[in-house]
Design a protein around this motif. Sequence first.
Motif, short mmCIF file in Angstrom:
data_model
loop_
_atom_site.label_atom_id
_atom_site.label_comp_id
_atom_site.label_asym_id
_atom_site.label_seq_id
_atom_site.Cartn_x
_atom_site.Cartn_y
_atom_site.Cartn_z
N GLY A 136 1.05 -0.83 -0.45
CA GLY A 136 -0.08 0.22 -0.22
C GLY A 136 0.25 1.26 0.02
O GLY A 136 2.33 1.01 0.00
N SER A 137 0.26 2.68 0.36
CA SER A 137 1.12 3.69 0.03
C SER A 137 0.02 4.28 1.53
O SER A 137 -1.20 4.84 1.56
N ARG A 170 1.05 8.73 2.47
CA ARG A 170 1.91 10.58 2.27
C ARG A 170 1.88 11.17 3.25
O ARG A 170 0.36 11.21 4.39
N ARG A 184 10.83 3.33 -3.93
CA ARG A 184 8.80 3.57 -3.82
C ARG A 184 8.64 5.17 -3.34
O ARG A 184 7.65 5.20 -3.02
N PHE A 185 9.66 5.91 -2.31
CA PHE A 185 9.61 6.90 -2.30
C PHE A 185 9.81 8.13 -2.45
O PHE A 185 10.90 7.85 -3.39
N THR A 186 9.17 9.36 -2.34
CA THR A 186 9.67 10.12 -2.76
C THR A 186 9.33 11.47 -1.87
O THR A 186 8.12 12.07 -2.30
N GLN A 240 5.87 10.74 0.02
CA GLN A 240 4.45 9.68 -0.51
C GLN A 240 5.41 8.67 -0.42
O GLN A 240 6.54 8.50 -0.87
N ASN A 297 5.68 4.40 -1.34
CA ASN A 297 4.68 3.73 -2.27
C ASN A 297 5.05 2.49 -2.09
O ASN A 297 6.29 2.50 -1.56
N SER A 298 4.40 0.81 -2.22
CA SER A 298 4.72 -0.20 -2.15
C SER A 298 5.73 -0.15 -0.93
O SER A 298 6.77 -0.99 -0.65
#
Length: 121
Positions: free
Chosen positions: A16-17, A19, A71-73, A86, A88-89
């Motif tokens: 999942g994700s 933020r 995966r992350f931003t 953010q 993700n995964s």
Amino acid sequence: QVQLVESGGGLVQPGGSLRLSCAASGSIFSGSMFRSYVMGWYRQAPGKQRELVASITSGGSTNYADSVKGRFTISRDNTKNTVSLQMNSLKPEDTAVYYCKAVQSVLGSVWGQGTQVTVSS
């Protein structure tokens, strides 16, 4: 009062994700001062040391831990004095308390209070 306030943590299933957001307020972040800070996200899992997850400079250059690359931003909005992460995964090993940190060469550093991220099915 100078502070960093994180939000967006919670429980999410693997894959999942989430933020995360961090809002900076106070005199040392006022006006255009926020943009002079290097902003970072750190995390600390139970029984482990706090580690850098991602950072972003005033000019927008980013740095990531190897474990989260791709995966992350991390991003920042200098008009709103915020920095976001953010994620993700997500994996169970991403479970930790996530902290926001602001660093400036003259004014020093400030930590947020942390937000819990739990990745579990």
